[in-house]
Design a protein around this motif. Structure first.
Motif, PDB file in Angstrom:
ATOM      1  N   LEU A 141      -3.415  10.329   5.496  1.00 39.08           N
ATOM      2  CA  LEU A 141      -4.098  11.297   4.623  1.00 39.08           C
ATOM      3  C   LEU A 141      -4.267  10.707   3.215  1.00 39.08           C
ATOM      4  CD1 LEU A 141      -3.212  15.065   4.439  1.00 39.08           C
ATOM      5  CD2 LEU A 141      -3.341  13.763   2.338  1.00 39.08           C
ATOM      6  N   ILE A 142      -3.190  10.121   2.706  1.00 38.02           N
ATOM      7  CA  ILE A 142      -3.262   9.527   1.366  1.00 38.02           C
ATOM      8  C   ILE A 142      -4.291   8.391   1.360  1.00 38.02           C
ATOM      9  CG2 ILE A 142      -1.959   8.270  -0.400  1.00 38.02           C
ATOM     10  CD1 ILE A 142       0.576   9.710   0.635  1.00 38.02           C
ATOM     11  N   ALA A 143      -4.260   7.567   2.410  1.00 34.33           N
ATOM     12  CA  ALA A 143      -5.202   6.447   2.497  1.00 34.33           C
ATOM     13  C   ALA A 143      -6.640   6.954   2.499  1.00 34.33           C
ATOM     14  CB  ALA A 143      -4.923   5.621   3.748  1.00 34.33           C
ATOM     15  N   GLY A 144      -6.885   8.008   3.276  1.00 37.01           N
ATOM     16  CA  GLY A 144      -8.234   8.568   3.358  1.00 37.01           C
ATOM     17  C   GLY A 144      -8.725   9.067   2.017  1.00 37.01           C
ATOM     18  N   ARG A 145      -7.823   9.641   1.227  1.00 38.03           N
ATOM     19  CA  ARG A 145      -8.186  10.136  -0.102  1.00 38.03           C
ATOM     20  C   ARG A 145      -8.383   9.003  -1.106  1.00 38.03           C
ATOM     21  NH1 ARG A 145     -10.334  15.053  -0.005  1.00 38.03           N
ATOM     22  NH2 ARG A 145      -8.904  16.699   0.675  1.00 38.03           N
ATOM     23  N   MET A 146      -7.609   7.931  -0.971  1.00 36.55           N
ATOM     24  CA  MET A 146      -7.598   6.900  -1.993  1.00 36.55           C
ATOM     25  C   MET A 146      -8.666   5.821  -1.803  1.00 36.55           C
ATOM     26  SD  MET A 146      -5.352   7.868  -4.141  1.00 36.55           S
ATOM     27  CE  MET A 146      -5.089   6.438  -5.198  1.00 36.55           C
ATOM     28  N   ALA A 170      -2.821   8.192  12.037  1.00 34.75           N
ATOM     29  CA  ALA A 170      -3.300   7.841  10.704  1.00 34.75           C
ATOM     30  C   ALA A 170      -4.808   8.068  10.605  1.00 34.75           C
ATOM     31  CB  ALA A 170      -2.961   6.385  10.393  1.00 34.75           C
ATOM     32  N   TYR A 171      -5.523   7.685  11.663  1.00 35.92           N
ATOM     33  CA  TYR A 171      -6.980   7.832  11.632  1.00 35.92           C
ATOM     34  C   TYR A 171      -7.389   9.301  11.562  1.00 35.92           C
ATOM     35  CZ  TYR A 171     -11.857   7.769  12.994  1.00 35.92           C
ATOM     36  OH  TYR A 171     -13.214   7.973  13.013  1.00 35.92           O
ATOM     37  N   LEU A 172      -6.774  10.122  12.400  1.00 36.82           N
ATOM     38  CA  LEU A 172      -7.137  11.545  12.427  1.00 36.82           C
ATOM     39  C   LEU A 172      -6.884  12.194  11.060  1.00 36.82           C
ATOM     40  CD1 LEU A 172      -5.743  12.548  15.929  1.00 36.82           C
ATOM     41  CD2 LEU A 172      -8.161  12.445  15.250  1.00 36.82           C
ATOM     42  N   ALA A 173      -5.755  11.825  10.440  1.00 36.30           N
ATOM     43  CA  ALA A 173      -5.431  12.414   9.140  1.00 36.30           C
ATOM     44  C   ALA A 173      -6.400  11.932   8.070  1.00 36.30           C
ATOM     45  CB  ALA A 173      -3.992  12.066   8.757  1.00 36.30           C
ATOM     46  N   ALA A 174      -6.722  10.639   8.098  1.00 38.63           N
ATOM     47  CA  ALA A 174      -7.650  10.087   7.109  1.00 38.63           C
ATOM     48  C   ALA A 174      -9.024  10.711   7.271  1.00 38.63           C
ATOM     49  CB  ALA A 174      -7.728   8.566   7.251  1.00 38.63           C
ATOM     50  N   GLN A 299      -1.428  14.351  -4.264  1.00 35.55           N
ATOM     51  CA  GLN A 299       0.025  14.386  -4.071  1.00 35.55           C
ATOM     52  C   GLN A 299       0.460  15.734  -3.511  1.00 35.55           C
ATOM     53  OE1 GLN A 299       2.658  12.996  -7.067  1.00 35.55           O
ATOM     54  NE2 GLN A 299       1.351  11.313  -7.737  1.00 35.55           N
ATOM     55  N   ALA A 300      -0.117  16.800  -4.081  1.00 31.54           N
ATOM     56  CA  ALA A 300       0.226  18.145  -3.617  1.00 31.54           C
ATOM     57  C   ALA A 300      -0.202  18.331  -2.165  1.00 31.54           C
ATOM     58  CB  ALA A 300      -0.440  19.185  -4.513  1.00 31.54           C
ATOM     59  N   GLU A 301      -1.386  17.817  -1.842  1.00 28.95           N
ATOM     60  CA  GLU A 301      -1.906  17.933  -0.476  1.00 28.95           C
ATOM     61  C   GLU A 301      -0.978  17.202   0.510  1.00 28.95           C
ATOM     62  OE1 GLU A 301      -5.698  16.090  -0.123  1.00 28.95           O
ATOM     63  OE2 GLU A 301      -6.314  17.293   1.605  1.00 28.95           O
ATOM     64  N   ALA A 302      -0.560  15.975   0.106  1.00 29.09           N
ATOM     65  CA  ALA A 302       0.325  15.188   0.976  1.00 29.09           C
ATOM     66  C   ALA A 302       1.675  15.877   1.128  1.00 29.09           C
ATOM     67  CB  ALA A 302       0.503  13.777   0.415  1.00 29.09           C
ATOM     68  N   GLN A 303       2.179  16.420   0.009  1.00 30.16           N
ATOM     69  CA  GLN A 303       3.468  17.103   0.062  1.00 30.16           C
ATOM     70  C   GLN A 303       3.392  18.324   0.973  1.00 30.16           C
ATOM     71  OE1 GLN A 303       6.365  15.847  -1.247  1.00 30.16           O
ATOM     72  NE2 GLN A 303       7.245  17.474   0.024  1.00 30.16           N
ATOM     73  N   ALA A 304       2.259  19.036   0.890  1.00 27.01           N
ATOM     74  CA  ALA A 304       2.074  20.210   1.750  1.00 27.01           C
ATOM     75  C   ALA A 304       2.086  19.791   3.216  1.00 27.01           C
ATOM     76  CB  ALA A 304       0.766  20.913   1.402  1.00 27.01           C
ATOM     77  N   ALA A 305       1.454  18.644   3.506  1.00 25.11           N
ATOM     78  CA  ALA A 305       1.443  18.146   4.886  1.00 25.11           C
ATOM     79  C   ALA A 305       2.860  17.803   5.340  1.00 25.11           C
ATOM     80  CB  ALA A 305       0.540  16.918   4.990  1.00 25.11           C
ATOM     81  N   ILE A 306       3.613  17.143   4.449  1.00 22.91           N
ATOM     82  CA  ILE A 306       5.010  16.796   4.791  1.00 22.91           C
ATOM     83  C   ILE A 306       5.793  18.067   5.122  1.00 22.91           C
ATOM     84  CG2 ILE A 306       7.189  15.886   3.873  1.00 22.91           C
ATOM     85  CD1 ILE A 306       5.522  13.994   2.115  1.00 22.91           C
TER      86      ILE A 306
END
Lengths: 357, 310
Positions: A141-146, A170-174, A299-306
């Motif tokens: 997810l982070i990779a897809g955003r960055m 990783a692909y699905l999340a990105a 960061q918030a989005e990734a934290q929410a996913a975690i």
């Protein structure tokens, strides 16, 4: 190479165990690692687990390890020698040790075995693994955003379910946060070869990749990413020191709680063969601190996913998902079952290239 | 499939980087074998070079001093092999294997506190005007100094072996050590020197991995390059210019298979990964098929211990 490693392993075993063969009281714990302890990745994290056992039980345990043991017949020899020398429980910490572990376990019914990331069990063989795909989904997810070029490089080791699952997650999340994202996958056919991993990273960067993910063990790709000014992730351990600017986050293997629990069971006499597959929720998979380069909302989005994955409300493989060839795999809202995940040998729809077999 | 994003120039630059450690180590081993010594400890000397080079470079802040330190480190451990094989007449093969094991272990010990440190960067040699030229600039004028040095070393080794008296004497030790001895040459001393040269080259090759190609220290990071260098020497039938050909070809195939995968070409990666090794084996088989040619090229006293009382 193999021959010399075997010699080294045999010699190391001799030294490590000769002195302790006759002591009776402490529970003896043996580990075999596929790479050197100093890889600061996969094998390093297992060794941290070994040290955690020592810290927890002190004199009640005695641990020993052999590093850089090639997968296959050499592993069988090393484990047999360990078992003969009176070890009570052996952790074999690589997928390729699966058959050797089962073979040795048959010959030594009184020794317990714990095999990481495999699927073959016996009365005295447990398996354990971490749901790394949960962590891969977060860093995907982070990779897809960055990514700005929308090209993410992925350095893969061997086409086994564990690695394929990570790529898919990783692909699905990105893809879910960036529909234009494209994965470029390079199979290195090694777990540990810094030179080759660095070359693979360079080859990917030449193709316009600006975020690199990896499923090989050394920090080489991260070092190259730092040098070329692109992003990458820590693998197995945090690896911050190898790329303070390049490292976006990391996927961390934390074996300590599991190892402490299992050795505790041997001490209590309550050990039995089990199959453990824990993830972010149980703390077996950790996500390293976020790089400041990641915008606050991401960061918030990734934290929410975690948090959602840890709570069990989000599963990285939730339908609708098609296989690469377009055939439906999961219907809307359907969640992948563990059996399919454990044997995953297909790409999901959208990934280019053929999966080697 | 779109090949346009596959830049041959970029690939050549990468392949030279991948080939240079092999080239340096193989060149050193070639001289060693020409003197009649088979040193299978290349991998061990390389990893020692990788770690000493790394330690010296990070301590002094100078990558060039690091390279010098690596050459010295490689040469020092090779002296152990030289002493055992030349003066205690130990078996070359067994001693070489032991040297590899010893080197790998010693390197992990020496490098244990250097994990995760960043070495100083090696500057590229850029020539005003020339380095900016399209294609030519990137191909010839934008490498780091080690690459130019390694190519110059190929020429130097060729010249030394084939055009100088000292080179002739060294080859004589490798072809017939008794004859060289009876002419009054100190076979053991000459071989000792050759082994140290081989150690220095292997050390340099190792430091190229830890200072330039990957810039980091991790245990076991040479990952078998030393064994490939050994094969390249045979592949090259003990000729310096063929060593550079072999090393660049090996590096080239490695880079090509990684680049093709990055491009998304669906050739099974397993086969591509095997290719460099398969090509090496095939060439070795072809070369050894003709017994006469193989025996002409291989030094006649390769791997044989020399003792003056023979």
């Amino acid at each position: 190479m193999k021959f010399t490693k075997t010699l080294a392993a045999a010699a190391a075993m001799g030294f490590a165990l000769a002195g302790s063969a006759f002591a009776q009281d402490p529970v003896k714990v043996g580990f075999i690692y596929v790479g050197p302890v100093g890889d600061l990745g996969w094998s390093y994290q297992h060794d941290q687990g070994r040290l955690a056992i020592e810290a927890e039980y002190g004199d009640a345990v005695e641990t020993t390890y052999v590093e850089s043991v090639p997968e296959g017949a050499d592993a069988e020899r090393v484990m047999s020698q360990m078992a003969r020398s009176g070890v009570d429980i052996i952790f074999s910490t690589s997928f390729g040790y699966m058959d050797p572990t089962i073979n040795v376990a048959e010959n030594f019914p009184d020794v317990r075995f714990e095999h990481a990331t495999g699927y073959k069990r016996a009365d005295n063989v447990s398996t354990y693994s971490a749901r790394f795909y949960e962590g891969r989904a977060v860093i995907g997810l982070i990779a897809g955003r960055m990514t700005e070029t929308n090209k993410i490089g992925y350095i893969a080791s061997f086409p086994i379910p564990e690695v394929v699952r990570g790529i898919n997650a990783a692909y699905l999340a990105a893809k879910s946060v960036n529909p234009d994202v494209e994965f470029k996958i390079v199979w290195a056919y090694t777990w540990f070869d810094p030179g080759k991993e660095a070359d693979a990273a360079n080859a990917l960067i030449e193709q316009g990749v600006d975020v690199i993910m990896q499923h090989t063990d050394s920090p080489a790709a991260l070092t190259i990413a730092e040098e070329k000014g692109i992003y990458a992730f820590g693998q197995a351990s945090d690896m911050l020191q190898f790329g303070p600017n390049a490292r976006l986050s990391s996927i961390i293997d934390d074996w300590d709680p599991y190892y402490i629990e299992r050795v505790g069971a041997v001490i209590d006499g309550t050990w039995e063969s089990t199959d453990t597959w824990d993830g972010i929720g149980a703390g077996m998979v950790g996500i390293g601190a976020f790089n400041d380069a990641i915008p606050a909302d991401v960061q918030a989005e990734a934290q929410a996913a975690i948090d959602a994955i840890a709570a069990g409300t989000l599963h990285p493989f939730t339908g609708p998902i098609n296989k690469q060839d377009g055939t439906p795999w999961l219907a809307e809202g359907e969640v992948a079952d563990d059996g399919t995940l454990a044997g995953m040998s297909f790409y999901v729809e959208g990934i280019d290239g053929d999966l080697p077999n | 499939m779109d090949f346009s994003s596959l830049s041959p120039v970029a690939m050549i630059v990468l392949l030279i980087g991948a080939a240079t450690p092999i080239l340096l180590a193989a060149l050193g081993e070639l001289v060693v074998e020409k003197s009649g010594v088979l040193n299978l400890g290349v991998e061990g000397m390389m990893i020692i070079g990788a770690v000493t080079g790394f330690i010296v470079a990070t301590t002094t802040g100078s990558p060039i001093l690091g390279l010098v330190g690596a050459a010295v480190g490689g040469a020092v451990v090779s002296m152990l092999f030289a002493f055992l094989t030349q003066y205690l007449l130990s078996n070359h093969v067994a001693t070489g294997l032991a040297l590899t094991l010893f080197g790998l272990g010693l390197a992990s010990l020496m490098g244990s506190s250097y994990n995760g440190i960043k070495p100083p960067r090696m500057a590229r040699l850029e020539v005003e005007g020339l380095s900016d030229l399209p294609i030519v600039g990137k191909l010839f004028f934008s490498h780091d100094p080690v690459i130019y040095f390694s190519v110059a070393l190929v020429v130097a080794v060729w010249y030394f072996l084939n055009r100088t008296r000292a080179g002739l004497v060294l080859r004589a030790c490798g072809e017939n050590h008794d004859a060289a001895h009876s002419l009054g040459y100190n076979v053991q001393l000459i071989r000792f020197g050759a082994i140290m040269f081989g150690g220095a080259c292997a050390g340099l090759g190792g430091a190229y991995v830890s200072l330039v190609r990957v810039p980091q220290w991790t245990e076991g990071m040479t990952a078998g390059v030393g064994w490939i260098a050994l094969a390249i020497v045979v592949f090259a039938s003990w000729k310096p210019w063929r060593v550079i050909l072999g090393a660049y070809m090996f590096g080239g195939i490695t880079i090509l298979q990684l680049s093709l995968q990055a491009l998304g070409i669906s050739i099974s990666g397993a086969y591509l990964s095997m290719t460099p090794y398969i090509v090496t084996i095939v060439v070795l088989v072809i070369m050894s098929a003709d017994r006469k040619r193989a025996s002409i090229n291989a030094p006649a006293c390769l791997g044989k211990s020399f003792h003056a009382s023979h």
